[in-house]
Design a protein around this motif. Structure first.
Motif: not given
Length: 324
Positions: A117-137
């Motif tokens: 679940l996500i809340d607050g302000i999310w910019e495109a780079r936030d989605f990229s960072r979140f998914h990128g770190r998740l995919a790496d791990a």
């Protein structure tokens, strides 16, 4: 790997744990000879991924690692014998695409979805960072989990060893290329996909992949959130030791100044890997050719990715669906 009325191409493991490729041929005096090579990891990886033909793998194998074995022998242990294999090179045009038996069965379990679940302000780079770190791990965790002694996925084992050894581990470029390669490899073995994104307040990011892999990564995130100071302390201690040794930005050829420092870094790195739930850390060390400096950098990089995801939680911008 190829079976037509008997093994025509096989993957073998010697009693010293070395991986061999053997293909059937005819040699006078042998019942069922396989010409074998103990290939260089990166060439075996390239072959398994369909990027290199089998003949080239044999040609690039040192002659001292070329053998013949008679699988029709009744001996309890099948001896590997030297053979002038230049006389028995495979034909041109043999690629892994001709295999009749896959080395690794894909994950046949039902795809599992994990929602964040996500809340607050999310910019495109936030989605990229979140998914990128998740995919790496997720990718490193999935491969590490598959490195189980006795039932090791050869594809993952060879890939990981080649990926680690082909990088100098001096800075960010090594990590980016390593994780990029890991994610590409996982697309055909343990893929992670974005299943859905809904952006409003609150919204969610939903990913699909291996249930065990996603749950273990989610557990690691929760562990870091609940005891972040403890993780940061051990992370900082390992980094400080590497920095004091001049190894933090050094290439993989650099060594520790003293065995006691090496042992300290190894002990702390094992502890951090265990705290994070990163499986088979001792086999990861072997994949790093027992280079403690490289092993430490790899585990530190895994923590940074888990910690990066945890930061979104600590900011209040991400939480689990069952969280209050």
């Amino acid at each position: 790997m190829v079976n037509y009325e008997g093994p025509q191409l096989a993957l073998l493991r010697a009693n010293n744990n070395a991986i061999l490729i053997g293909y059937a041929t005819f040699i006078e005096g042998y019942g069922y000879p396989l010409i074998c090579c103990e290939p260089v990891d990166r060439y075996l990886d390239a072959y398994l991924r369909g990027k290199l033909e089998l003949r080239v793998v044999f040609e690039r194998t040192p002659k001292v690692r070329l053998y013949v074995v008679d699988v029709a022998s009744t001996e309890a242990d099948l001896p590997l014998k030297r053979v002038p294999t230049e006389n028995y090179l495979p034909e041109h045009g043999i690629f892994s695409t001709v295999h009749t038996h896959p080395l690794v069965a894909g994950d046949t379990s039902k795809a599992y979805r994990q929602r964040f679940l996500i809340d607050g302000i999310w910019e495109a780079r936030d989605f990229s960072r979140f998914h990128g770190r998740l995919a790496d791990a997720y990718s490193l965790q999935s491969i590490a989990r598959n490195l189980t002694e006795g039932t090791t996925s050869v594809l993952d084992e060879v890939f990981l060893k080649a990926s680690i050894s082909n990088r100098e581990w001096q800075g960010g470029g090594s990590y980016l290329s390593f994780y990029g390669g890991v994610k590409e490899h996982l697309q055909s073995v343990h893929p992670l996909r974005v299943a859905a994104i809904e952006y409003h307040s609150p919204g969610y990011v939903e990913v699909e992949g291996s249930e065990e892999g996603l749950i273990e990564v989610a557990n690691a995130i929760q562990k870091v959130i609940s005891s972040r100071d403890d993780y940061m302390q051990i992370y900082g201690a390992i980094r400080k030791a590497l920095r004091n040794e001049g190894l933090l930005a050094a290439d993989k050829s650099m060594e520790f100044s003293a065995e006691v420092v090496r042992d300290y870094v190894l002990k702390q790195t094992d502890k951090l890997a265990d705290m994070l739930g990163l499986p088979n850390s001792h086999l990861l060390l072997i994949a790093c050719e027992k280079n403690v400096g490289v092993y430490a950098k790899l585990v530190l990089s895994y923590f940074r990715r888990i910690n990066g995801i945890a930061t979104f939680y600590l900011e209040g911008r991400a939480r689990n669906p069952d969280a209050v």
